[in-house]
Design an enzyme around this catalytic site. Structure first.
Site, PDB file in Angstrom:
ATOM      1  N   HIS A 137      42.833  37.208  43.425  1.00 43.20           N
ATOM      2  CA  HIS A 137      41.722  37.118  42.473  1.00 43.20           C
ATOM      3  C   HIS A 137      41.765  38.236  41.443  1.00 43.20           C
ATOM      4  CE1 HIS A 137      39.563  39.933  45.302  1.00 43.20           C
ATOM      5  NE2 HIS A 137      39.006  40.343  44.186  1.00 43.20           N
ATOM      6  N   ASP A 190      44.132  34.814  49.465  1.00 36.28           N
ATOM      7  CA  ASP A 190      43.813  35.738  48.373  1.00 36.28           C
ATOM      8  C   ASP A 190      44.819  36.882  48.360  1.00 36.28           C
ATOM      9  OD1 ASP A 190      42.582  37.036  46.299  1.00 36.28           O
ATOM     10  OD2 ASP A 190      40.796  37.639  47.437  1.00 36.28           O
ATOM     11  N   SER A 221      38.972  45.818  45.277  1.00 36.84           N
ATOM     12  CA  SER A 221      39.755  44.605  45.489  1.00 36.84           C
ATOM     13  C   SER A 221      41.255  44.861  45.466  1.00 36.84           C
ATOM     14  CB  SER A 221      39.446  43.584  44.386  1.00 36.84           C
ATOM     15  OG  SER A 221      38.302  42.848  44.671  1.00 36.84           O
ATOM     16  N   GLY A 222      41.964  44.180  46.375  1.00 35.87           N
ATOM     17  CA  GLY A 222      43.414  44.264  46.396  1.00 35.87           C
ATOM     18  C   GLY A 222      43.959  45.445  47.169  1.00 35.87           C
ATOM     19  N   GLY A 260      35.640  47.180  42.638  1.00 35.99           N
ATOM     20  CA  GLY A 260      36.702  48.083  42.237  1.00 35.99           C
ATOM     21  C   GLY A 260      37.702  48.352  43.339  1.00 35.99           C
TER      22      GLY A 260
END
Length: 275
Positions: free
Chosen positions: A86, A133, A229-230, A227
């Site tokens: 995402h 994801d 994410s990932g 912030g």
């Protein structure tokens, strides 16, 4: 202000849902990147990492057609970064920062920085069901591996990691209303739930959590926020998860949800240079 997520569909960017509205199918959850024109994007309930405590952590400033975002990632080889799908969907370019402690301090002498537009998203990624994801970013120039920039080993096998202590990292928000990035890299640790334990925390998790997900307890008001994410979830120096989504409030002490790395090992190997 409604911050729009963008989806690339038949060559056209089209807003599909507002972060404030959560998701068009499930309004109890949202993804933890921030897309707006002033993204200054901490881990909730965490603490400052010491310099280069986590040398595999990567910062990604991402440009889209209309907005930008900040995400985390992990260096899995000198050429590839693992992050969330995402974060990458619709990305035009990615400003990659390696070896940072203070993400806002460009004068840090040990950081490495480059821009790339090469990435791949898992073909089964589905933003409406929160599945698969996961994505990979390819660096234009190999990272220089040293004391400050290092790779992390990815989990493999069938271990669920339930009951083990997991650590999540990031420069994202520390509370819901924060509007600026947290300068110093943060980390927080909590037990990993089994998926059944995760679904028992709140009815909203029942129809969402599947075998491709991994949940970290939110007890003590701990977890990730916008912030983050990932970024990686780590157990004993091995990455077991990728930050994906959480309950609508970062401060609700609800489980944080990750893409389960062991479910994507083959795909990662096929699309990168790790063995």
């Amino acid at each position: 202000m409604g911050v729009k997520y963008l989806l690339l569909l038949v060559g056209i960017f089209q807003p599909i849902f507002s972060q404030n509205d959560v998701n068009i199918l499930n309004r109890d959850f949202f993804y933890q990147n921030k897309r707006d024109s002033s993204s200054s994007l901490r881990i909730v309930g965490g603490q400052d990492a010491t310099p280069h405590q986590f040398p595999f952590e990567v910062g990604l400033y991402i440009d889209y057609q209309l907005k930008n975002a900040f995400c985390g990632g992990s260096l899995i080889s000198s050429n590839y970064i693992l992050t969330a799908a995402h974060c990458l969907e619709g990305a035009i370019s990615l400003d990659v920062i390696l070896g940072a402690q203070n993400i806002s301090d460009d004068s840090e002498s040990n950081r490495q920085r480059q821009v790339t537009s090469a990435y791949v998203i898992h073909p089964d990624w589905d933003s409406t069901t929160y599945t698969s994801d996961i994505g990979l970013v390819k660096l234009n120039t190999p990272a220089q591996i040293n004391d400050y920039v290092q790779t992390i080993t990815l989990a493999s096998g069938s271990d669920s990691y339930a009951g083990q202590q997991g650590t999540v990292l990031g420069w994202g928000k520390t509370y819901d209303d924060q509007t600026t990035v947290t300068d110093i890299l943060q980390y927080v640790s909590n037990p990993i739930f089994s998926n059944d334990e995760c679904k028992a925390q709140n009815p909203s998790y029942n129809g969402i959590i599947t075998d491709v997900h991994l949940c970290l307890s939110g007890v003590g008001n701990k977890g990730f926020c916008q912030g983050d994410s990932g970024g990686p979830l780590v157990v004993n120096d091995v990455q077991v998860g990728v930050v994906s989504f959480s309950y609508k409030s970062c401060q609700a002490s609800m489980p944080s949800v990750f893409a389960r790395v062991t479910k994507f090992t083959d795909w990662i190997k096929e699309n990168s240079d790790i063995n």
